[in-house]
Motif scaffolding. Structure first.
Motif, PDB file in Angstrom:
ATOM      1  N   LEU A   1       0.926  -1.046   0.080  1.00 27.54           N
ATOM      2  CA  LEU A   1      -0.120  -0.113  -0.073  1.00 27.54           C
ATOM      3  C   LEU A   1       0.867   1.223   0.227  1.00 27.54           C
ATOM      4  O   LEU A   1       0.482   2.230  -0.760  1.00 27.54           O
ATOM      5  CB  LEU A   1      -0.877  -0.101   1.208  1.00 27.54           C
ATOM      6  CG  LEU A   1      -1.858   0.998   1.498  1.00 27.54           C
ATOM      7  CD1 LEU A   1      -2.809   1.132   0.089  1.00 27.54           C
ATOM      8  CD2 LEU A   1      -2.759   0.857   2.701  1.00 27.54           C
ATOM      9  N   CYS A   2       2.002   1.276   0.773  1.00 27.00           N
ATOM     10  CA  CYS A   2       2.573   2.463   0.927  1.00 27.00           C
ATOM     11  C   CYS A   2       3.617   2.653  -0.387  1.00 27.00           C
ATOM     12  O   CYS A   2       4.097   3.764  -0.490  1.00 27.00           O
ATOM     13  CB  CYS A   2       3.644   2.367   2.100  1.00 27.00           C
ATOM     14  SG  CYS A   2       2.647   2.504   3.766  1.00 27.00           S
ATOM     15  N   LYS A   3       3.635   1.691  -1.220  1.00 21.98           N
ATOM     16  CA  LYS A   3       4.731   1.804  -2.363  1.00 21.98           C
ATOM     17  C   LYS A   3       3.832   2.841  -3.451  1.00 21.98           C
ATOM     18  O   LYS A   3       4.335   3.175  -4.268  1.00 21.98           O
ATOM     19  CB  LYS A   3       4.650   0.462  -3.212  1.00 21.98           C
ATOM     20  CG  LYS A   3       5.744  -0.223  -2.470  1.00 21.98           C
ATOM     21  CD  LYS A   3       6.099  -1.646  -3.027  1.00 21.98           C
ATOM     22  CE  LYS A   3       7.369  -2.387  -2.602  1.00 21.98           C
ATOM     23  NZ  LYS A   3       7.519  -3.552  -3.436  1.00 21.98           N
ATOM     24  N   LEU A   4       2.419   2.914  -3.178  1.00 19.59           N
ATOM     25  CA  LEU A   4       2.018   3.846  -3.866  1.00 19.59           C
ATOM     26  C   LEU A   4       1.892   5.155  -3.867  1.00 19.59           C
ATOM     27  O   LEU A   4       1.574   6.073  -4.548  1.00 19.59           O
ATOM     28  CB  LEU A   4       0.251   3.464  -3.724  1.00 19.59           C
ATOM     29  CG  LEU A   4      -0.291   2.010  -4.090  1.00 19.59           C
ATOM     30  CD1 LEU A   4      -1.601   2.065  -3.645  1.00 19.59           C
ATOM     31  CD2 LEU A   4      -0.089   1.741  -5.514  1.00 19.59           C
ATOM     32  N   ILE A   5       2.507   5.592  -2.736  1.00 19.07           N
ATOM     33  CA  ILE A   5       3.011   7.000  -2.485  1.00 19.07           C
ATOM     34  C   ILE A   5       4.191   7.392  -3.007  1.00 19.07           C
ATOM     35  O   ILE A   5       5.141   6.670  -2.852  1.00 19.07           O
ATOM     36  CB  ILE A   5       2.977   7.233  -0.695  1.00 19.07           C
ATOM     37  CG1 ILE A   5       1.831   6.919  -0.097  1.00 19.07           C
ATOM     38  CG2 ILE A   5       3.483   8.663  -0.628  1.00 19.07           C
ATOM     39  CD1 ILE A   5       1.800   6.997   1.407  1.00 19.07           C
TER      40      ILE A   5
END
Length: 644
Positions: free
Chosen positions: A450-454
């Protein structure tokens, strides 16, 4: 209602109307003289009601009655039964009065019934001149069909007269008359109210279509035919859109919203038919003048009444054509599925897909359905994407606290927008942070995914500072944030230009990041203000030292993770029953190390001085006595860093 032995007493004059119309006097006096003292010789049954009548006046005008009497071959026939009489006993009584020559008026309230029952009874000119069909047709042609109001009233009275009313074409004639008269009235009214303002030389159109509200009295199938006829006759699309909106508000106002916990049956088929017909009208007649709020209302209503999937897709497509004008409240559509999330995320996903398809059409140079002609970056497409990007970030933040929202659906909404839809990722970071807080059961791999989308390069200074101290984020995410923050500092110190300058932000009341920043005219995010020229060289050296510190920190983090893995492996080999507190100590040391480094970033200002290594290097390179005072100042600041 029955008719007694005294024909004159039973067949009383019908109630008069205000409008002038032909009075049917005919041979009323002769009929009364002939039948006043003659007993009834036949009983006619209509819908359970019996009428005591005489054969002669009926046979002389009604072809159906004459055929029934002849076919019975019984000269003493005493009873006739009529089935499926259009208009029922009410219409037949009017026809019987006409046969007896009683006085009554044809009005807009009864002409449809009279015309249909006359057709049923075959009251044509073959049996007597100026029969009931001729009289009703004269009234329709000379009075009703030339007037919009009367045509509309007669069309409303056609309910319950099927199929005869369709066979004689009365509905079609009323529909066409309404459309033609509305078009004429609109033209005349527009010319009459066209005023010229001499002072400003502007033309103002004051035209009110009174029939917009009156059309709501029609049943839905008749209304659809009227709208189609109006489109063919050139009625203004704005008036048609207003009429559809008013019809929906009037006919669907009784439909109550169904909540996710309501498991009872939904509304009946009539409401569903109305919703599906109105939506189909928007598509088949290509009506684009309705408001976006109305489209969202129809979408919610389609979900409530469980309309067909095609209808919902049509509304979603139209919303997608103008999604940039939507508000956050419009997108918060409650879900009707008890096992799903609180909000209908799938519907918003489909709307967003339709919007991006429109953007692709604009980019390829095609004329979009909403009238945009693509012209590269000059087209409204780019600004529309930015507006939708901000809108979706707000939507993600609203739905993120939902504990039933699945990670796949949440990520699908994020991944759907292109990278250029967000100038800064502060809104996206805030939404993901809220989701992580509301879903503590996520695995480490899910959090990383999920955090890779930032995009850490798009985070403002305030968001980066918050992320560096956020315990909910994976360590790899924190490392990326610190690394790109260092690169941004280096870029800004080298005169890279102005951008977004943080003016607030930080932790909110719930521990989540509160997004507050200001963008410059260039629209490029930046983390600090421009440095002074006299400290330029020293700041560049400090940046290099920070980069080395981050590299050493990443090496140390790798060693801590390796040590943690060895400790877990040794614990399993010894059968110690778990890692215990010692198993998590290296990870805690690594996070503490990152937090201390983040605090070190916070203490660096545009007038700040580098760490101890930079100070030693400067003392070795410089042999001048003027550097002694600077060395003392650096040593004092070194002590302050050590206390932190």
């Amino acid at each position: 209602m029955g008719m007694g032995s005294d024909a004159a007493a039973v067949l009383l004059p019908f109630s008069t109307a205000t409008t002038t119309s032909p009075r049917f006097c005919g041979t009323a006096v002769s009929h009364r003289r002939i039948f006043s003292d003659v007993a009834e010789d036949v009983t006619v049954s209509v819908d359970g009601q019996s009428f005591l009548l005489h054969k002669f006046p009926l046979v002389s005008r009604c072809g159906r009655v004459r055929k029934m009497v002849v076919d019975s071959k019984d000269p003493d026939l005493l009873k006739l039964e009529l089935v499926n009489v259009p208009g029922g006993a009410f219409a037949f009584e009017l026809a019987a009065k006409f046969c007896y020559g009683s006085n009554f008026e044809i009005t807009t309230a009864n002409v449809a019934h009279l015309r249909c029952v006359a057709e049923y009874l075959e009251m044509t000119e073959d049996y007597q001149e100026e029969n009931l069909i001729f009289r009703t047709e004269t009234y329709l042609n000379e009075i009703v069909l030339k007037n919009l109001d009367k045509s509309l009233e007669v069309l409303c009275k056609c309910d319950g007269l099927d199929p005869v009313v369709e066979e004689i074409g009365l509905v079609d004639r009323c529909v066409d008359a309404i459309a033609v008269n509305a078009s004429k009235e609109q033209l005349v009214s527009g010319l009459a109210h066209l005023e010229c303002d001499v002072g400003s030389a502007k033309l103002r159109m004051h035209c009110q279509d009174w029939w917009v509200e009156d059309l709501s009295a029609l049943r839905i199938d008749h209304y659809r035919r009227v709208i189609a006829a109006m489109r063919r006759n050139g009625v203004r699309p704005e008036s048609i859109g207003t009429s559809i909106t008013h019809y929906a508000q009037t006919s669907l106002k009784g439909v109550e919203r169904r909540h996710v916990w309501d498991s009872g049956p939904f509304v009946g088929d009539s409401q569903r038919m109305i919703v599906e017909t109105l939506i189909d009208l928007l598509a088949t007649e290509n009506i684009t003048t309705v408001t976006l709020s109305f489209l969202f209302g129809m979408l919610r209503m389609a979900i409530e009444v469980d309309a067909s999937l095609d209808c919902r897709i049509e509304v979603e497509k139209r919303i997608g054509l103008q999604l940039e004008m939507a508000s956050l409240d419009d997108l918060l559509i409650p879900s009707t599925q008890t096992s799903d999330s609180m909000f209908d995320v799938d519907t918003v996903h489909r709307i967003l897909v339709n919007f991006l398809q429109r953007i692709d059409e604009d980019s390829s140079g095609e004329l979009s359905p909403c009238g945009y002609d693509s012209d590269g970056l000059k087209s409204p497409s780019h600004s529309s994407v930015l507006k939708v990007g901000r809108l979706m970030d707000g939507y993600l933040a609203e739905v993120a606290p939902d504990p039933y929202l699945k990670l796949q659906k949440f990520m699908a909404l994020i991944e759907l927008l292109p990278d250029y839809a967000r100038i800064v990722d502060d809104g996206l970071y805030r939404a993901i942070d809220i989701y992580l807080k509301a879903h503590p059961s996520l695995t480490e791999s899910e959090c990383k995914k999920l955090c890779k989308l930032i995009d850490c390069q798009k985070l403002s200074q305030d968001a980066s500072s918050h992320a560096a101290q956020n315990d909910r984020l994976p360590i790899q995410m924190v490392v990326r944030v610190l690394y790109f923050e260092q690169l941004r500092l280096k870029s800004s110190f080298s005169g890279g230009g102005s951008g977004c300058v943080g003016i607030g932000g930080g932790l909110g009341a719930d521990g989540s990041f509160s997004q507050r920043f200001v963008c410059s005219s260039s629209g490029v995010p930046s983390s600090c203000v421009s440095p002074q020229r006299d400290n330029y060289a020293s700041l560049r050296r400090e940046n290099r030292e920070l980069k080395l510190e981050i590299s050493r920190m990443r090496v140390r983090l790798t060693e801590l993770e390796r040590e943690q893995g060895l400790m877990k492996q040794q614990g399993r080999m010894r059968g110690g029953g778990g890692d215990g507190a010692g198993g998590g100590r290296p990870g805690e040391q690594g996070r503490a190390f990152l937090a201390s480094l983040s605090r070190g970033f916070g203490r660096i200002t545009m007038f700040g001085v580098g760490g101890p290594a930079a100070a030693d290097r400067r003392r070795k390179k410089s042999g001048r006595s003027s550097q002694c005072s600077d060395g003392k100042a650096r040593r004092r600041q070194k002590a302050s860093f050590a206390y932190d």
